[in-house]
Design a protein around this motif. Structure first.
Motif, PDB file in Angstrom:
ATOM      1  N   ARG A 248       0.849  -1.177   0.000  1.00  0.00           N
ATOM      2  CA  ARG A 248       0.000   0.000   0.000  1.00  0.00           C
ATOM      3  C   ARG A 248       0.892   1.236   0.000  1.00  0.00           C
ATOM      4  NH1 ARG A 248      -1.558   2.711   4.424  1.00  0.00           N
ATOM      5  NH2 ARG A 248      -0.927   0.984   5.737  1.00  0.00           N
ATOM      6  N   VAL A 249       0.674   2.105  -0.936  1.00  0.00           N
ATOM      7  CA  VAL A 249       1.486   3.314  -0.988  1.00  0.00           C
ATOM      8  C   VAL A 249       0.998   4.232   0.122  1.00  0.00           C
ATOM      9  CG1 VAL A 249       2.211   5.292  -2.326  1.00  0.00           C
ATOM     10  CG2 VAL A 249       1.816   3.102  -3.457  1.00  0.00           C
ATOM     11  N   ALA A 250       1.775   4.312   1.169  1.00  0.00           N
ATOM     12  CA  ALA A 250       1.376   5.113   2.322  1.00  0.00           C
ATOM     13  C   ALA A 250       1.657   6.588   2.074  1.00  0.00           C
ATOM     14  CB  ALA A 250       2.106   4.647   3.570  1.00  0.00           C
ATOM     15  N   ALA A 251       2.666   6.861   1.291  1.00  0.00           N
ATOM     16  CA  ALA A 251       2.970   8.277   1.034  1.00  0.00           C
ATOM     17  C   ALA A 251       3.928   8.463  -0.131  1.00  0.00           C
ATOM     18  CB  ALA A 251       3.583   8.895   2.290  1.00  0.00           C
ATOM     19  N   LEU A 252       3.757   9.596  -0.780  1.00  0.00           N
ATOM     20  CA  LEU A 252       4.637   9.973  -1.889  1.00  0.00           C
ATOM     21  C   LEU A 252       5.387  11.188  -1.374  1.00  0.00           C
ATOM     22  CD1 LEU A 252       2.174   9.818  -4.921  1.00  0.00           C
ATOM     23  CD2 LEU A 252       3.699   8.043  -4.033  1.00  0.00           C
TER      24      LEU A 252
ATOM     25  N   LYS B  12       8.910  21.634  -3.626  1.00  0.00           N
ATOM     26  CA  LYS B  12       7.721  22.178  -2.964  1.00  0.00           C
ATOM     27  C   LYS B  12       6.553  22.434  -3.901  1.00  0.00           C
ATOM     28  CE  LYS B  12       9.561  23.770   1.336  1.00  0.00           C
ATOM     29  NZ  LYS B  12      10.455  24.684   2.029  1.00  0.00           N
ATOM     30  N   SER B  13       6.870  22.646  -5.173  1.00  0.00           N
ATOM     31  CA  SER B  13       5.770  22.936  -6.093  1.00  0.00           C
ATOM     32  C   SER B  13       4.954  21.676  -6.364  1.00  0.00           C
ATOM     33  CB  SER B  13       6.316  23.509  -7.406  1.00  0.00           C
ATOM     34  OG  SER B  13       7.018  22.513  -8.115  1.00  0.00           O
ATOM     35  N   LEU B  14       5.490  20.567  -5.971  1.00  0.00           N
ATOM     36  CA  LEU B  14       4.767  19.301  -6.196  1.00  0.00           C
ATOM     37  C   LEU B  14       3.915  18.957  -4.981  1.00  0.00           C
ATOM     38  CD1 LEU B  14       7.151  16.621  -7.768  1.00  0.00           C
ATOM     39  CD2 LEU B  14       4.924  17.362  -8.591  1.00  0.00           C
ATOM     40  N   VAL B  15       4.359  19.461  -3.831  1.00  0.00           N
ATOM     41  CA  VAL B  15       3.648  19.144  -2.599  1.00  0.00           C
ATOM     42  C   VAL B  15       2.163  19.494  -2.647  1.00  0.00           C
ATOM     43  CG1 VAL B  15       3.500  19.639  -0.133  1.00  0.00           C
ATOM     44  CG2 VAL B  15       5.736  19.343  -1.230  1.00  0.00           C
ATOM     45  N   GLY B  16       1.388  18.536  -2.244  1.00  0.00           N
ATOM     46  CA  GLY B  16      -0.055  18.753  -2.231  1.00  0.00           C
ATOM     47  C   GLY B  16      -0.721  18.284  -3.507  1.00  0.00           C
ATOM     48  N   LYS B  17       0.059  18.277  -4.550  1.00  0.00           N
ATOM     49  CA  LYS B  17      -0.484  17.830  -5.825  1.00  0.00           C
ATOM     50  C   LYS B  17      -0.684  16.317  -5.757  1.00  0.00           C
ATOM     51  CE  LYS B  17       1.149  17.717 -10.250  1.00  0.00           C
ATOM     52  NZ  LYS B  17       2.219  17.907 -11.238  1.00  0.00           N
ATOM     53  N   PRO B  18      -1.847  15.854  -6.162  1.00  0.00           N
ATOM     54  CA  PRO B  18      -2.078  14.417  -6.112  1.00  0.00           C
ATOM     55  C   PRO B  18      -1.486  13.663  -7.306  1.00  0.00           C
ATOM     56  CG  PRO B  18      -4.022  15.484  -6.897  1.00  0.00           C
ATOM     57  CD  PRO B  18      -3.060  16.581  -6.527  1.00  0.00           C
ATOM     58  N   VAL B  19      -0.857  12.564  -7.015  1.00  0.00           N
ATOM     59  CA  VAL B  19      -0.312  11.710  -8.061  1.00  0.00           C
ATOM     60  C   VAL B  19      -0.904  10.340  -7.766  1.00  0.00           C
ATOM     61  CG1 VAL B  19       1.763  10.584  -8.945  1.00  0.00           C
ATOM     62  CG2 VAL B  19       1.817  13.006  -8.335  1.00  0.00           C
ATOM     63  N   ALA B  20      -1.564   9.811  -8.736  1.00  0.00           N
ATOM     64  CA  ALA B  20      -2.213   8.516  -8.558  1.00  0.00           C
ATOM     65  C   ALA B  20      -3.169   8.603  -7.366  1.00  0.00           C
ATOM     66  CB  ALA B  20      -1.174   7.422  -8.322  1.00  0.00           C
TER      67      ALA B  20
END
Lengths: 266, 266
Positions: free
Chosen positions: A120-124, A129-137
């Motif tokens: 289970r992917v617990a976290a990415l 920082k510009s990626l933070v918060g952005k949902p991936v999968a």
DNA sequence: CTCTGTGAAGATCTTCACAGCT
DNA sequence: AGCTGTGAAGATCTTCACAGAG
């Protein structure tokens, strides 16, 4: 094998050969497919063909797990699926964290195989920082500053590193310090880890180089002039099944121009 | 091995052990790094440490290539880089085609390691027409209908498959028919190919499962005897770390072919 | 009779340890 | 001296081939 700081010492406890462990996932996949087609039993011959190995090897492998077959009949698919899953530890939930959400990281996060096999992917996690918060999968990316907290809060023991080579060791150190004891490394770097931590490495550059080696051998050579001993007519070629790898190879190398992060930084 | 014979891996002076071939890229990467730091020579001890293997193994590996070292001194970095590159066939240009430009395919296309030595992405191919023409990593995606032509026109002998599992075998067949003789497969499927064709596989799911196996071992025998399994009724869920999850797994249903596409469908 | 499970043989791969070059 | 190159020992992995359960 890709075990980093090897562990030869440990007592030769009731162990399943490493080569066998590396094939269990293969058998499991073939069995799962059969299971979905509601096939009740398989012979070692059939299953071996589906998994791409020879039957003697398969039977030997299974013999390390126990006697789960029925002579004259074969193996019960469901039962074997369960036994192998249990042996591999897939009957439990394995939360994993993935660090480095570039192209590769995103591809891995989207990889359906995770969820279906006990992972289970617990976290990415990413440093950008510009990626933070952005949902991936469907999972929001978190900042690397919170790595330790994330690992601890989720009881993560398996980490996947898909960062550029330059950041890999540092990320690895932090993961280990936070409690991760198994790492799957996609960055083209040799990670050094303390004893007790397992590292497996996947590097496409190495795979390609190995293919190139064999390819070179197949194509008649020109200047080389080695050949001499090669059998005329049909050149000896490696059997396809043999190409099966325990996986994990490694490396990649730096290039003149760009370094080669396993994937884009961000 | 599907049907036939196991080939006698012809023992000849030129026959470098497979295990050694698999490590050459590792040495090459370490050497390239040294080369860039203008280090003139290295001892087997130093190089081995950088590559993550032991020195005896490294020396033995090099002994299959020839006597490229100097006793009492070590190995000349530049010279060794050249010899290994040549042995691996990296001194020539290898055009490759990549089929299946989803997340993973895109990640691979962007992988810097390709271009930097020997390998050149000759074409990106996908079945999705909406992708055709769109540049990925600077290379426009072409439609799979043109696969044969692309392979032939570019003299491609190495193909990379990053399609969903269900499409892999078909793509493989077409690649082989068109002349490709080495395939790097990222789809979670066993490909069957005619003799003479090499296949190497990279499967993330398998790597994780192997890690899980070892991880489970480490978790200690806190519970008690595992052994003796009963049929899949209630799977025992045990969390490795602190927190814990409750997902039982085993044989969950999921995708079409029971397995997971290596990445999003093309 | 069919097909598993496995001892034993064979093939590879790894590690040791030291001869021998520099 | 320092360090490579390698025969030989040891460890693993693979394949054979057949006893024996069903």
């Amino acid at each position: 094998m890709a075990t980093g700081r090897t562990h030869r010492p440990a007592t030769r406890s009731r162990g399943i050969p490493e080569a066998t462990v590396a094939r269990l996932p293969l058998y499991l996949r073939a069995l799962t497919a059969l299971s979905e087609r509601s096939v009740p039993t398989v012979s070692s011959e059939e299953l071996a063909a589906a998994a791409g190995v020879n039957s003697a090897k398969l039977r030997k492998d299974f013999s390390y797990l126990g006697s789960y077959g029925t002579r004259g009949v074969g193996y019960d698919v469901e039962y074997l699926v369960y036994q192998i899953s249990r042996e591999l530890g897939l009957t439990q939930d394995w939360p994993i964290v993935m660090v480095g959400i570039g192209n590769l990281g995103a591809a891995l996060a989207n990889y359906g195989g995770f969820a279906s096999r006990g992972f289970r992917v617990a976290a990415l996690i990413d440093a950008d920082k510009s990626l933070v918060g952005k949902p991936v999968a469907g999972i929001p990316v978190q900042h690397i500053d919170d790595l330790e907290k994330i690992v601890e809060d989720n009881g993560v023991s398996i980490g996947v590193i898909a960062t550029p080579a330059g950041a890999a060791q540092q990320v690895c150190d932090r993961l280990v310090a936070a409690g991760v004891t198994s790492i799957l490394n996609f960055a083209p770097t040799v990670l050094s880890v303390p004893e007790g931590v397992d590292v497996r490495k996947v590097d496409l550059s190495i795979e390609l180089q190995i293919l190139a080696f064999h390819e070179q051998r197949k194509a008649g050579e020109e200047g080389g002039g080695d050949v001499e001993g090669v059998l005329p007519a049909a050149a000896a070629v490696r059997s396809p099944g043999a190409a099966e790898g325990a996986g994990a190879t490694s490396s990649g190398r730096k290039g003149p121009d760009g370094d080669l992060p396993a994937v884009m930084p961000a």
